[in-house]
Motif scaffolding. Sequence first.
Motif, PDB file in Angstrom:
ATOM      1  N   HIS A  50       0.837  -1.213   0.000  1.00  0.00           N
ATOM      2  CA  HIS A  50       0.000   0.000   0.000  1.00  0.00           C
ATOM      3  C   HIS A  50       0.866   1.255   0.000  1.00  0.00           C
ATOM      4  CE1 HIS A  50      -4.295  -0.910   0.133  1.00  0.00           C
ATOM      5  NE2 HIS A  50      -3.974  -2.036   0.747  1.00  0.00           N
ATOM      6  N   TRP A  51       1.965   1.225   0.768  1.00  0.00           N
ATOM      7  CA  TRP A  51       2.819   2.409   0.777  1.00  0.00           C
ATOM      8  C   TRP A  51       3.376   2.675  -0.621  1.00  0.00           C
ATOM      9  CZ3 TRP A  51       3.256   6.422   3.797  1.00  0.00           C
ATOM     10  CH2 TRP A  51       4.261   7.352   3.501  1.00  0.00           C
ATOM     11  N   LYS A  52       3.857   1.612  -1.262  1.00  0.00           N
ATOM     12  CA  LYS A  52       4.445   1.780  -2.601  1.00  0.00           C
ATOM     13  C   LYS A  52       3.390   2.255  -3.610  1.00  0.00           C
ATOM     14  CE  LYS A  52       7.386  -1.446  -4.007  1.00  0.00           C
ATOM     15  NZ  LYS A  52       8.842  -1.390  -4.070  1.00  0.00           N
ATOM     16  N   LYS A  53       2.199   1.754  -3.472  1.00  0.00           N
ATOM     17  CA  LYS A  53       1.130   2.119  -4.398  1.00  0.00           C
ATOM     18  C   LYS A  53       0.757   3.599  -4.260  1.00  0.00           C
ATOM     19  CE  LYS A  53      -3.690   1.083  -5.494  1.00  0.00           C
ATOM     20  NZ  LYS A  53      -4.871   0.277  -5.114  1.00  0.00           N
ATOM     21  N   HIS A  54       0.652   4.065  -3.030  1.00  0.00           N
ATOM     22  CA  HIS A  54       0.112   5.412  -2.832  1.00  0.00           C
ATOM     23  C   HIS A  54       1.176   6.479  -2.605  1.00  0.00           C
ATOM     24  CE1 HIS A  54      -3.864   3.686  -2.575  1.00  0.00           C
ATOM     25  NE2 HIS A  54      -3.490   2.894  -1.589  1.00  0.00           N
ATOM     26  N   ASN A  55       2.340   6.061  -2.135  1.00  0.00           N
ATOM     27  CA  ASN A  55       3.278   7.088  -1.671  1.00  0.00           C
ATOM     28  C   ASN A  55       4.708   7.006  -2.188  1.00  0.00           C
ATOM     29  OD1 ASN A  55       1.794   8.896   0.285  1.00  0.00           O
ATOM     30  ND2 ASN A  55       1.164   6.864   0.980  1.00  0.00           N
ATOM     31  N   GLY A  56       5.230   5.835  -2.450  1.00  0.00           N
ATOM     32  CA  GLY A  56       6.594   5.817  -2.974  1.00  0.00           C
ATOM     33  C   GLY A  56       7.476   4.745  -2.375  1.00  0.00           C
ATOM     34  N   PRO A  57       8.783   4.981  -2.373  1.00  0.00           N
ATOM     35  CA  PRO A  57       9.723   3.930  -1.970  1.00  0.00           C
ATOM     36  C   PRO A  57       9.679   3.627  -0.471  1.00  0.00           C
ATOM     37  CG  PRO A  57      10.901   5.965  -2.447  1.00  0.00           C
ATOM     38  CD  PRO A  57       9.467   6.204  -2.816  1.00  0.00           C
ATOM     39  N   ILE A  58      10.094   2.438  -0.144  1.00  0.00           N
ATOM     40  CA  ILE A  58      10.140   2.037   1.270  1.00  0.00           C
ATOM     41  C   ILE A  58      11.422   1.241   1.523  1.00  0.00           C
ATOM     42  CG2 ILE A  58       8.641   0.022   0.808  1.00  0.00           C
ATOM     43  CD1 ILE A  58       7.561   0.487   3.739  1.00  0.00           C
ATOM     44  N   LYS A  59      12.057   1.576   2.631  1.00  0.00           N
ATOM     45  CA  LYS A  59      13.322   0.933   2.988  1.00  0.00           C
ATOM     46  C   LYS A  59      13.127   0.100   4.254  1.00  0.00           C
ATOM     47  CE  LYS A  59      18.120   2.097   4.172  1.00  0.00           C
ATOM     48  NZ  LYS A  59      19.170   3.131   4.109  1.00  0.00           N
ATOM     49  N   LEU A  60      13.809  -1.026   4.286  1.00  0.00           N
ATOM     50  CA  LEU A  60      13.744  -1.883   5.471  1.00  0.00           C
ATOM     51  C   LEU A  60      15.058  -1.821   6.235  1.00  0.00           C
ATOM     52  CD1 LEU A  60      12.488  -4.252   7.185  1.00  0.00           C
ATOM     53  CD2 LEU A  60      13.643  -5.811   5.597  1.00  0.00           C
ATOM     54  N   TYR A  61      14.951  -1.587   7.527  1.00  0.00           N
ATOM     55  CA  TYR A  61      16.083  -1.808   8.427  1.00  0.00           C
ATOM     56  C   TYR A  61      15.811  -3.093   9.186  1.00  0.00           C
ATOM     57  CZ  TYR A  61      18.030   2.865   7.789  1.00  0.00           C
ATOM     58  OH  TYR A  61      18.601   3.977   7.249  1.00  0.00           O
ATOM     59  N   THR A  62      16.720  -4.042   9.062  1.00  0.00           N
ATOM     60  CA  THR A  62      16.583  -5.271   9.831  1.00  0.00           C
ATOM     61  C   THR A  62      17.989  -5.798  10.099  1.00  0.00           C
ATOM     62  OG1 THR A  62      15.489  -7.442   9.949  1.00  0.00           O
ATOM     63  CG2 THR A  62      16.303  -6.767   7.785  1.00  0.00           C
ATOM     64  N   ASP A  63      18.069  -7.037  10.594  1.00  0.00           N
ATOM     65  CA  ASP A  63      19.377  -7.653  10.838  1.00  0.00           C
ATOM     66  C   ASP A  63      19.459  -8.925  10.000  1.00  0.00           C
ATOM     67  OD1 ASP A  63      17.660  -9.364  12.286  1.00  0.00           O
ATOM     68  OD2 ASP A  63      17.922  -8.141  14.073  1.00  0.00           O
ATOM     69  N   ASP A  83      18.726  -2.421   4.643  1.00  0.00           N
ATOM     70  CA  ASP A  83      19.973  -2.235   5.401  1.00  0.00           C
ATOM     71  C   ASP A  83      19.986  -3.233   6.549  1.00  0.00           C
ATOM     72  OD1 ASP A  83      21.746  -1.339   7.523  1.00  0.00           O
ATOM     73  OD2 ASP A  83      21.961   0.528   6.412  1.00  0.00           O
ATOM     74  N   ILE A  84      21.044  -4.056   6.616  1.00  0.00           N
ATOM     75  CA  ILE A  84      21.153  -4.972   7.757  1.00  0.00           C
ATOM     76  C   ILE A  84      22.356  -4.628   8.634  1.00  0.00           C
ATOM     77  CG2 ILE A  84      19.959  -6.884   6.630  1.00  0.00           C
ATOM     78  CD1 ILE A  84      22.650  -8.219   6.194  1.00  0.00           C
ATOM     79  N   ASN A  85      23.262  -3.845   8.100  1.00  0.00           N
ATOM     80  CA  ASN A  85      24.486  -3.549   8.855  1.00  0.00           C
ATOM     81  C   ASN A  85      24.206  -2.730  10.114  1.00  0.00           C
ATOM     82  OD1 ASN A  85      26.144  -4.891   7.038  1.00  0.00           O
ATOM     83  ND2 ASN A  85      26.171  -3.135   5.671  1.00  0.00           N
ATOM     84  N   PHE A  86      23.301  -1.766   9.978  1.00  0.00           N
ATOM     85  CA  PHE A  86      23.049  -0.851  11.086  1.00  0.00           C
ATOM     86  C   PHE A  86      22.527  -1.599  12.322  1.00  0.00           C
ATOM     87  CE2 PHE A  86      20.586   2.350  13.388  1.00  0.00           C
ATOM     88  CZ  PHE A  86      21.523   3.360  13.508  1.00  0.00           C
ATOM     89  N   LEU A  87      21.526  -2.443  12.121  1.00  0.00           N
ATOM     90  CA  LEU A  87      20.968  -3.155  13.281  1.00  0.00           C
ATOM     91  C   LEU A  87      21.838  -4.336  13.718  1.00  0.00           C
ATOM     92  CD1 LEU A  87      17.118  -2.978  12.670  1.00  0.00           C
ATOM     93  CD2 LEU A  87      18.417  -1.893  14.504  1.00  0.00           C
ATOM     94  N   ASN A  88      22.557  -4.957  12.776  1.00  0.00           N
ATOM     95  CA  ASN A  88      23.513  -5.994  13.198  1.00  0.00           C
ATOM     96  C   ASN A  88      24.496  -5.395  14.202  1.00  0.00           C
ATOM     97  OD1 ASN A  88      22.579  -8.197  11.773  1.00  0.00           O
ATOM     98  ND2 ASN A  88      23.991  -7.960  10.064  1.00  0.00           N
ATOM     99  N   LYS A  89      24.936  -4.179  13.900  1.00  0.00           N
ATOM    100  CA  LYS A  89      25.910  -3.512  14.771  1.00  0.00           C
ATOM    101  C   LYS A  89      25.257  -3.113  16.100  1.00  0.00           C
ATOM    102  CE  LYS A  89      29.189   0.277  14.379  1.00  0.00           C
ATOM    103  NZ  LYS A  89      29.482   1.501  13.634  1.00  0.00           N
ATOM    104  N   TYR A  90      24.052  -2.589  16.012  1.00  0.00           N
ATOM    105  CA  TYR A  90      23.373  -2.147  17.239  1.00  0.00           C
ATOM    106  C   TYR A  90      23.101  -3.333  18.181  1.00  0.00           C
ATOM    107  CZ  TYR A  90      20.176   0.306  20.333  1.00  0.00           C
ATOM    108  OH  TYR A  90      19.591   0.857  21.442  1.00  0.00           O
ATOM    109  N   SER A  91      22.855  -4.499  17.597  1.00  0.00           N
ATOM    110  CA  SER A  91      22.578  -5.680  18.424  1.00  0.00           C
ATOM    111  C   SER A  91      23.789  -6.082  19.266  1.00  0.00           C
ATOM    112  CB  SER A  91      22.178  -6.865  17.535  1.00  0.00           C
ATOM    113  OG  SER A  91      20.920  -6.629  16.967  1.00  0.00           O
TER     114      SER A  91
END
Lengths: 324, 249
Positions: A50-63, A83-91
Motif C-alpha cells: 500500500h505504501w508503494k502504491k500510494h506514496n513511494g519507496p520504502i526501505k527496510l532496516y533489519t538484521d 539495510d542490515i548492517n546498522f541493526l547488526n551492529k546495534y545488536s
Amino acid sequence: MKAIHVNWTKPYFEKHRLRGHGFETIKNLNSETYNLPDHQILFTILSILHWKKHNGPIKLYTDSIGASFYHRFNLLDLYDEVDINFLNKYSKTDIDAAYFWTSGKIKCLAHQTEPFVFLDNDMIIKETIPEWARVNDLTIAHWEIGRGYYYFDKEKFESEINHVPWIENYNVDDWSPNTSFLCFNNLDLLNKYHKWHKHLVKIYPNTNVPEWFWLLTDQGILGHIIRENNYKVNTLTNQIALAHHNNVDGINRYKGKAEKWYLPLDPDLSKEIKFEHVWLDKINTQNLRSNQWFKEIVNDFNMAKLFKKDIRWNKYWIHYHENN
Amino acid sequence: MKIIRVLWGNDVNYEVPKLPLFPEHEIVYCFDYESFWFVKNKGYKAHLVKEDLFKGGKINNFGRKLQALDLSLKKYKEVLLLDWDCYILKPLDKKFYNSLKQKPIQIPLYIQHKDTKQAIIETLPKSQSKSFIKELDLLEEGFHKYGWQWDDGIVAPNFGFVYCRDINFGEKLLQIAIKENLTSVVDEFATLLYVNCTLEEYIQQYLPTVLKGRSDQMLIYDCRLHEVSRKFSKWLDTKIKIKPYFEHV
C-alpha cells in the motif's frame, strides 16, 4: 515520499523477558528460532504494497536473521532498499532488547538525514499522504489517552524507577502520540527524541524495570518533547484512542463501557487519512482477517507469486479457491 | 570462518537475496561472467572459477559445489558451505561455534524413498519434463548404488550445509567425483564414497547438531517420501540431539 520499516529481531531471542502487551502472540510461540505468525507476514506485505502504491519507496532496516526470514517469505524483494548492517551492529551493544524492544527502531529513526515517514509493520496507509501532513514539525497516527497499567504518576515513577530521576514538567495527564506512523519533518525534534530515549534506556545490568516504562521511553517521552518545545503536530485522524477500551461494538455504551475512539469538539474532518492499524488485533487474534489480507495481496496487488513457494500458505490457498 | 555460496546453475539465481545476509563473511563462487556480475551488483564478494570441471548441465552441475568447496578450503582454511535455501534461524552464538569444533567435517543427512523417482513424482505437479524424469532416473540409480538403506528409504549426506576445516576434503571429493564419473547429486555421492562407513558411524563422525538435512517443517504431505522422511527424522532424534540454527527447506 520515502518510508522506513524496522524489524529488529534481537528482542525475539529474549522473549521470555519481553515487555509489551502487543507481543502475546510472539511470547506464546514455542520456538527458540525466529518465526512470525502468518498474520504478521501478511499485514507486513500489505503495509509495504500500500505504501508503494500510494506514496513511494520504502526501505527496510533489519538484521541478518530478519533479512533471512523476509527473504524466505519473499518480502525482501518488495523493499526498494534494505539495510542490515546498522541493526547488526546495534545488536552488539549492551542495550536491553527485551525491556526496550523499540530501541532498534528509534536508533534507525535517528540515523535518517532528511524528512521521512516511519511505519510500524502493521500500519497500512491506504491513500497518498497529503501536503498538510508534510508541513509542521511532525505527523503522528493519532493521540492516545493513557489508562490502565501503562498509566503512571510521579509517585509511582519515583518508587519504581531508580536509574533516572523524575522528568521535570512531565504531565501524565496529557495525551500520548501513537508512534505507529511518524512523519518527521523537523529533524531537531528527532534528535531530541533520540537523546531522551538513550537517556531513559541506559540501565545497569540486571536492573528490573517495570512493564509500563518501555512505553514512556517510546511514546510518552515523544509527547513530552513536543510540548516542552511547542512543536506543531498533525494527526492522520482527528479521533483519539483510549487505552484499555472494553467495548468494541457500542452495545454496552449505556452502562459506561469504554469504546476505543473518541472525537474531540470541532474536529477538522477535512484532515483525515485512510489507514488500517492492526494494532489491537495483534492481541485479540480471533479478529484477525488473515484470509482477507491474503486475498487482497493475491487479487488486488496481483502478487500470488509471493505465496507459491512455501507450504505455510497451503491452507490459505485452499480457503481462497473454496471462496472464489 | 567464511560462509561459501555457490551459483552452480541458472536455477538458483532467483534464490539469491538482494543483499548479502552475512556481509563480513559471505563469498560466492560463480562459474560464468553473468552470474559473477549478477551477485557483484547485489553487493556480494565473489570469485569467478576459471576452469569449470562440470559442464554437463543438470547431469553433473552439483559437482561445481565440490570445486567451490575445494577452492574455498584452500583459500580460507575453514568454511561453511550453505545452499541458498538454507536459512539462518537464530544468532550464531558460542554454542553454535562450539558444536562446529566437535567434528572437522559436518554434513547433515536426508532420506529418499527406495522407489526414489516415483516417490518424488508423487509430490510434484503432473506433466514434468522428460529431462527432469531422466535426472530422477540418475538420482535413483545413484542412491541405490551409494546410499545407506534404511527402512523404506535410502539415506545420503545433504550438501545444503557443509562445515569443514579439513583443507584436503574438497580436493578428495573432487578426485572421487571425476574418477567415478559421478552424475546427479555428484557432491553427495562423492561424500558417500569418501566416508566409506556405516550410517551409525557417519552419525558419530560427521553429523552436525545445528540443523537437519531436510526441515521437519516441510514434511506435511501424506505421501511416501514425507512419510519415510518423518520416520527417519524421528529416528535421528533418538541418536543425536539437534538444536537448529539453520533450516534447509
